[in-house]
Enzyme design. Structure first.
Site, PDB file in Angstrom:
ATOM      1  N   ASN A 120       0.834  -1.199   0.000  1.00  0.00           N
ATOM      2  CA  ASN A 120       0.000   0.000   0.000  1.00  0.00           C
ATOM      3  C   ASN A 120       0.870   1.250   0.000  1.00  0.00           C
ATOM      4  O   ASN A 120       2.078   1.180   0.278  1.00  0.00           O
ATOM      5  CB  ASN A 120      -0.910   0.003   1.232  1.00  0.00           C
ATOM      6  CG  ASN A 120      -2.106  -0.909   1.085  1.00  0.00           C
ATOM      7  OD1 ASN A 120      -2.684  -1.025   0.017  1.00  0.00           O
ATOM      8  ND2 ASN A 120      -2.475  -1.566   2.170  1.00  0.00           N
ATOM      9  N   HIS A 148     -11.902  -6.926   4.889  1.00  0.00           N
ATOM     10  CA  HIS A 148     -12.881  -5.899   4.498  1.00  0.00           C
ATOM     11  C   HIS A 148     -14.022  -5.878   5.500  1.00  0.00           C
ATOM     12  O   HIS A 148     -14.392  -6.923   6.053  1.00  0.00           O
ATOM     13  CB  HIS A 148     -13.456  -6.195   3.110  1.00  0.00           C
ATOM     14  CG  HIS A 148     -12.444  -6.115   2.017  1.00  0.00           C
ATOM     15  ND1 HIS A 148     -12.211  -4.961   1.295  1.00  0.00           N
ATOM     16  CD2 HIS A 148     -11.558  -7.024   1.535  1.00  0.00           C
ATOM     17  CE1 HIS A 148     -11.245  -5.180   0.417  1.00  0.00           C
ATOM     18  NE2 HIS A 148     -10.827  -6.411   0.544  1.00  0.00           N
ATOM     19  N   GLU A 153      -9.551   2.598   1.757  1.00  0.00           N
ATOM     20  CA  GLU A 153      -8.644   1.455   1.753  1.00  0.00           C
ATOM     21  C   GLU A 153      -7.624   1.523   2.892  1.00  0.00           C
ATOM     22  O   GLU A 153      -7.048   2.585   3.166  1.00  0.00           O
ATOM     23  CB  GLU A 153      -7.872   1.378   0.425  1.00  0.00           C
ATOM     24  CG  GLU A 153      -8.669   0.825  -0.723  1.00  0.00           C
ATOM     25  CD  GLU A 153      -7.773   0.429  -1.874  1.00  0.00           C
ATOM     26  OE1 GLU A 153      -6.633   0.006  -1.629  1.00  0.00           O
ATOM     27  OE2 GLU A 153      -8.225   0.543  -3.033  1.00  0.00           O
ATOM     28  N   CYS A 213     -11.714  -0.394  -5.809  1.00  0.00           N
ATOM     29  CA  CYS A 213     -11.072  -1.452  -5.034  1.00  0.00           C
ATOM     30  C   CYS A 213     -11.698  -2.768  -5.484  1.00  0.00           C
ATOM     31  O   CYS A 213     -12.897  -2.996  -5.246  1.00  0.00           O
ATOM     32  CB  CYS A 213     -11.290  -1.208  -3.546  1.00  0.00           C
ATOM     33  SG  CYS A 213     -10.521  -2.436  -2.486  1.00  0.00           S
ATOM     34  N   THR A 250     -10.964  -6.025  -4.663  1.00  0.00           N
ATOM     35  CA  THR A 250     -11.310  -6.945  -3.568  1.00  0.00           C
ATOM     36  C   THR A 250     -12.464  -6.366  -2.752  1.00  0.00           C
ATOM     37  O   THR A 250     -13.307  -7.111  -2.252  1.00  0.00           O
ATOM     38  CB  THR A 250     -10.093  -7.179  -2.651  1.00  0.00           C
ATOM     39  OG1 THR A 250      -9.542  -5.923  -2.268  1.00  0.00           O
ATOM     40  CG2 THR A 250      -9.049  -8.026  -3.339  1.00  0.00           C
ATOM     41  N   GLY A 251     -12.524  -5.039  -2.674  1.00  0.00           N
ATOM     42  CA  GLY A 251     -13.634  -4.402  -1.962  1.00  0.00           C
ATOM     43  C   GLY A 251     -14.963  -4.628  -2.660  1.00  0.00           C
ATOM     44  O   GLY A 251     -15.994  -4.875  -2.019  1.00  0.00           O
TER      45      GLY A 251
HETATM   46  N1  LIG Z   1      -7.140  -1.692  -4.425  1.00  0.00           N
HETATM   47  C1  LIG Z   1      -7.038  -3.116  -4.156  1.00  0.00           C
HETATM   48  C2  LIG Z   1      -7.244  -3.465  -2.728  1.00  0.00           C
HETATM   49  C3  LIG Z   1      -6.053  -3.134  -1.970  1.00  0.00           C
HETATM   50  C4  LIG Z   1      -6.370  -3.465  -0.582  1.00  0.00           C
HETATM   51  C5  LIG Z   1      -5.316  -2.903   0.311  1.00  0.00           C
HETATM   52  N2  LIG Z   1      -5.611  -1.486   0.582  1.00  0.00           N
HETATM   53  C6  LIG Z   1      -5.281  -3.668   1.615  1.00  0.00           C
HETATM   54  O1  LIG Z   1      -4.747  -3.110   2.567  1.00  0.00           O
HETATM   55  O2  LIG Z   1      -5.780  -4.791   1.641  1.00  0.00           O
HETATM   56  C7  LIG Z   1      -8.005  -3.922  -4.987  1.00  0.00           C
HETATM   57  O3  LIG Z   1      -8.312  -3.502  -6.094  1.00  0.00           O
HETATM   58  O4  LIG Z   1      -8.427  -5.001  -4.515  1.00  0.00           O
END
Ligand SMILES: N[C@H](CCC[C@H](N)C(=O)O)C(=O)O
Length: 280
Positions: free
Chosen positions: A68, A160, A209, A218, A220-221
């Site tokens: 990050n 998350h 994030e 995001c 994964t979000g």
């Molecule tokens: N932008 C990323 C997620 C990064 C997650 C990161 N901020 C963490 O600490 O897990 C995505 O597209 O999945």
């Protein structure tokens, strides 16, 4: 110690932007402080995450290193996975690529319209897997801060917590985001999403994030938001459009232990050379 400039490529997925370094033949000696310097939008290149393409560790053709903007090493990054997969499929003239991450193996493939589709693996909901600091019902967490009074915790390998609201765009994420990110219930901190439903049945999501703050997207979000909505019985388990500040991602998860599929765009912006002094 690096003496020569280090080539990098700047890419993004719906505005979630990355500095990507190919470290397959030459390891990148990157410290937390060095990552912060690269990510700095004034004194560095500027990005949400720094991505290294490394030799595979447990399978696949390459390992995806993810840091990050605050320098922390994290497990998964959906938007970056699409970007790196695009690079490696283009390099290999392939329509599919297997990658390795701290979150486990992921598989990416070409999709229609120049998009990239990624099997992000299964979503986890056990408190120990998120992780939480103590046993809790991850389907209904009261974090003592509106709108996270009945939130859902999900892991895609990275943590998350999702809150459902009437209007995601009305939430003061800049105020509540850091409070949730650093909430004591999350020993590894957490990515915080606020989600509302649109008139046509899509999900509108905004994200604070972990280690990067508010980003335009995001991956994964978006996966976590869809899984949380299905677990809360707010939507059926079928392909769902998640609309982020930077645009839409299509998420598909039928429920249970099935993997979560994410489909979205990639964009390459420029290539450059990092001055070695940035990394020392
Ligand atoms: N932008 C990323 C997620 C990064 C997650 C990161 N901020 C963490 O600490 O897990 C995505 O597209 O999945």
């Amino acid at each position: 110690m690096h003496r020569d400039p280090i080539p990098f490529r700047k890419m993004h997925g719906l505005g979630n932007d990355f500095v990507i370094v190919d470290a397959r033949t030459r390891p990148l000696e990157l410290t937390d402080a060095g990552a912060r310097r690269i990510a700095d939008r004034r004194a560095g290149v500027g990005c949400d995450q720094i991505i290294t393409i490394e030799p595979p560790r447990a399978g696949g053709v390459a390992f995806l290193g993810i840091r990050n903007a605050d320098g922390g090493v994290v497990e998964a990054c959906g938007n970056a996975t699409r970007c790196v997969a695009h690079l490696l499929m283009t390099e290999a003239r392939a329509d599919r690529v297997d990658l390795d991450t701290l979150a486990g193996p992921v598989v990416a493939e070409r999709a229609a319209g120049g998009l990239v589709r990624v099997n992000m693996g299964p979503a986890g909901d056990a408190w120990q897997a998120i992780p939480l600091a103590e046993p809790r019902d991850t389907l209904s967490l009261d974090l003592g801060q509106a709108p996270f009074a009945d939130a859902v915790a999900v892991t895609l390998g990275n943590p998350h917590v999702v809150a459902f609201v009437d209007d995601a765009e009305a939430v003061d994420l800049g105020r509540i985001g850091p409070i949730i990110e650093h909430h004591p219930l999350f020993p590894n901190r957490v990515n915080a999403e606020v989600v509302s439903r649109t008139a046509d049945g899509a999900l509108r999501m905004r994200v604070w994030e972990r280690g990067a703050g508010i980003t335009r997207a995001c991956g994964t979000g978006a996966c976590a938001a869809m899984v949380a909505a299905v677990r809360k019985s707010l939507i059926p388990g079928r392909p769902t459009r998640v609309i982020l500040d930077g645009g839409p991602l299509d998420i598909d998860w039928p429920g249970g232990d099935a993997p979560v599929w994410m489909t979205g765009p990639v964009a390459s912006v420029f290539t450059g050379l990092l001055d070695p002094s940035l990394l020392s």
